[in-house]
Enzyme design. Structure first.
Site, PDB file in Angstrom:
ATOM      1  NE  ARG A  18      -2.383  -1.489   3.324  1.00 23.53           N
ATOM      2  CZ  ARG A  18      -2.877  -1.444   4.546  1.00 23.53           C
ATOM      3  NH1 ARG A  18      -4.054  -0.904   4.767  1.00 23.53           N
ATOM      4  NH2 ARG A  18      -2.186  -1.927   5.556  1.00 23.53           N
ATOM      5  CG  ASN A  36      -4.669  -4.227   3.059  1.00 26.11           C
ATOM      6  OD1 ASN A  36      -4.146  -4.275   1.947  1.00 26.11           O
ATOM      7  ND2 ASN A  36      -4.010  -4.413   4.175  1.00 26.11           N
TER       8      ASN A  36
END
Ligand SMILES: [Zn+2]
Ligand SMILES: [Zn+2]
Ligand SMILES: [Zn+2]
Length: 740
Positions: A18, A36
């Site tokens: 990320r 996520n």
């Protein structure tokens, strides 16, 4: 506004994916967010350079492994900025990242002049514990045991700074706010001074120190104290694992390029390496090998800053029990063994032993699939609408789940033979079902009626109103091999023991799930006793081919704890056929050869006689002696092999040469059967699975022979070929059998 919706699956959580996406977005002026979602990462992107952005994303980060990247375009409101959104649990999916060894940059941080200097639990977005601290998914600090340690201001600043390597690192912690380390004596009195430096001093003085690690406790000791440690652990010969720096490892073991890669990989498994000299360190390992791992946490690195010798680093457990993971347990169960206890206050949520990898000359073999390798999500080609849990084998247990085209295999659980390991298996099964969110339709398990897993399977079937499928041990092995990219296979399942309706198997050739042939069925006088005392197997194998006096003559030179009397009992047992099961096990033949050659006469740990034989065979001369394997009617005559070995011994051949000749004879016999089955069935894929696939001689010889005939040779690479891979095989078998 036209918006790209990118869904990425694979290993993309807990690996800095990320922040990587965030930084790329900032760089390319992309607006939107990254989030996520269970096993997937979802990226929503707007901006001029979206195409370029997608290409960059597809490259991934060093630790990430992208299995699938899907892009679709939708109309959405315009975003002002790019952000990392809070994780959302996608109900349809589940995934648990495995633990990652400390990275080079974090090592530099703890050894250098940074605010992490000397801090044992330093980690970043690329490294640190994962599975062992996770309570549920998705992986975020609040669902890990790191939630007990609120971040200090400085850590918070790093955590929120996209330019920092610890941006959104869920395990970020420092001396000020993170888990603390303390050293105690056996009376739970804290020892003054720097706990790591003191530990190093105590180890050098010969004390045994219990060290709380990532997935459980280790017992550490200098190599010189191996003998005393064996006595205390009641572990007469099973080799100890060693932890050493790479320089130390190079001084004591031969390390190939590939082995070095494994040693240094983020998995940091124990790698089985050949000793510099086969007789070095006999108290650490009676074999020609040493199991060595490199330090894999900040704590280990700091410890080795204060040491100039390798350490024994063996998992702390009583024989047959799971690894100790809490301090109460450690003080209670290790009090007869350890003098000191180096303990931190971060809870271990999930126990996880060290992984073991061996390069057997064909491919890397997972001897034990655990820390860093498991739990693992393995995509398979069978896509069916069914949810399955498989409960694995009795030895080297694991559990495996099937859902929507993927298998999820657990860490290594140990030998499922007693209450504590069974409880561990039940907890793991419960955890795996929870994180993958399944309600099993099918419970797959071994067909042995007396296994603890069979009882548990019945309970689960009742609870979930699920169907039970009993899977024969070697059929499960073969199924695990089918997942290596084959539709059909001719496979050798070669191991120590697996229950079958007509006896004990362990040297079988299959055409898909049908037994084609295998080793000759021989007697096992006394059942399990013949596994413990392999001289009994010599008696069992030669019984059919020698008359009693000849056999007695051979047995008198071998070890029987009850001497002459026991030999007579064994002979009478076979004559009357009382408690004499039949087996086609490869392990028992290797055991018998080991006993016959006087190499090993009692098995004190799983696989000992066979592994001891291999340790001799590797120093044999292939031209010195040849033993032929008779193959008739789909059967390899092991009695003939053993008899020839005996003749060679009488003629004074070297043990090493005979040991090698026995290995070659078995490989020849198996190859012949495999090629015959391949000819008859027209199947070109030939594979080998089962514990013997970890052997350094037999798989290599079969591979050479099979490839010479132009066929493809396959070994398990996704899961262990040994019984640790059985749960996966049971799952595959159940999926294949399932009709939607
Ligand atoms: Zn790091
Ligand atoms: Zn801090
Ligand atoms: Zn097996």
């Amino acid at each position: 506004m036209r918006t790209a919706v990118i869904e990425v699956s694979g290993i993309v959580q807990g690996v800095g994916f990320r922040p990587f996406v965030y930084n790329k977005a900032k760089e390319l002026g992309i607006r939107g967010y990254v989030q996520n979602r269970g096993t997937k990462v979802r990226i929503v992107a707007q901006g001029e350079r979206v195409e370029e952005f997608i290409k960059e994303i597809a490259r991934g980060t060093p630790l990430s492994k992208i299995n699938d990247l899907r892009v679709s375009f939708e109309e959405m409101e315009e975003f002002d900025d790019f952000e990392i959104k809070k994780s959302e649990f996608d109900v349809s999916d589940g995934f648990i990242p495995a633990d990652v060894a400390i990275c080079d940059e974090c090592i530099k941080d703890i050894l250098g002049n940074t605010r992490f200097h000397g801090y044992w639990a330093t980690s970043c977005v690329n490294c640190g514990p994962r599975f062992t601290i996770i309570e549920s998914i998705p992986y975020d600090r609040e669902r890990t045991s790191m939630r007990d340690f609120p971040m200090c201001e400085e850590c918070r600043r790093d955590y929120e700074n996209p330019a920092n390597r610890r941006f959104h690192a869920q395990t970020i912690a420092c001396e000020k706010c993170g888990p603390k380390l303390k050293l105690f004596d056996a009376e739970k009195r804290e020892i003054e001074g720097d706990p790591i430096k003191r530990t190093a001093e105590l180890l050098k003085d010969g004390y045994f120190v219990a060290i709380k690690g990532i997935g459980g406790f280790h017992i550490a000791s200098v190599l010189d104290r191996a003998e005393e440690l064996r006595r205390r652990l009641r572990r007469p010969r099973q080799p100890f694992a060693i932890m050493a720096t790479l320089e130390m490892a190079e001084r004591i073991a031969e390390i190939s390029e590939e082995e070095r890669k494994w040693l240094l990989s983020p998995v940091r498994p124990i790698v089985i390496l050949r000793k510099k000299n086969r007789f070095d360190f006999p108290e650490v390992s009676h074999l020609h090998t040493l199991g060595i791992m490199l330090p894999y946490t900040g704590l280990h690195y700091l410890l080795f800053q204060n040491l100039d010798e390798p350490l024994i680093m063996t998992s702390a457990n009583e024989p047959g029990e799971p690894m100790v993971k809490s301090e109460e347990e450690a003080f209670e169960k290790l009090k007869h063994i350890c003098h000191f206890y180096l303990i931190h206050n971060r809870r271990i949520v999930n126990r996880c032993d060290d992984s073991v990898v061996k390069l057997n000359g064909v491919s890397p073999v997972y001897v034990r699939m655990s820390r860093g390798l498991a739990p693992a999500k393995i995509e398979v080609k069978w896509k069916k609408d069914v949810e399955i849990i498989a409960l694995g084998a009795e030895l080297n247990g694991s559990v495996c789940i099937y859902k929507k085209g993927s298998c999820y295999i657990s860490q290594y659980l140990g030998h499922v033979r007693n209450y504590d390991v069974m409880k561990y298996l039940e907890e793991t099964a419960e955890f795996m079902m929870r994180v993958t969110q399944i309600n099993p339709d099918v419970i797959a398990h071994d067909m042995h009626p007396a296994f603890l897993t069979t009882r548990f399977a019945k309970e689960l079937a009742e609870k979930f109103q699920a169907r039970r499928i009993e899977v024969q041990h070697h059929v499960a092995h073969v199924a695990s091999l089918l997942a290596e990219g084959c539709d059909e296979i001719v496979a050798l399942a070669s191991d120590g023991v697996g229950y079958a309706p007509d006896g004990i198997w362990g040297g079988e050739v299959f055409v898909n799930f049908n037994r084609y042939g295998g080793l000759r069925k021989v007697r096992m006088p006394g059942g399990d006793l013949a596994t413990r005392y392999p001289s009994r197997m010599v008696a069992g194998i030669l019984y059919d081919v020698l008359d009693e006096d000849e056999l007695r003559g051979i047995l008198r030179n071998l070890y029987f704890p009850g001497g002459e009397r026991e030999i007579e009992v064994v002979l009478r047992q076979m004559e009357r056929d009382v408690n004499v099961p039949r087996t086609s096990s490869t392990g028992r033949v290797l055991d018998a050869a080991s006993a016959l050659l006087g190499i090993c006469h009692e098995r004190t740990y799983e696989g000992e006689p066979a592994m001891s034989l291999e340790a001799y065979a590797l120093y044999g001369d292939p031209d010195a002696l040849r033993i032929t394997a008779e193959v008739r009617n789909g059967t390899v005559d092991t009695a003939g092999i053993l008899l020839e070995a005996y003749e060679a011994m009488r003629e004074g051949a070297r043990k090493e040469d005979i040991a090698l000749a026995v290995h070659r004879a078995l490989a020849d016999g198996f190859s012949e059967l495999l090629l015959e089955a391949s000819e008859k069935s027209g199947i070109e894929n030939i594979g080998m699975t089962g514990g013997v696939a970890a052997n350094s001689i037999i798989p290599k010889l079969i591979k050479e022979r099979v490839e010479k005939e132009g066929k493809r040779f396959i070994l398990n690479r996704l899961v262990p070929p040994g019984d640790g891979g059985i749960s996966f095989g049971q799952c595959i078998y159940a999926v294949i059998q399932h009709e939607d």
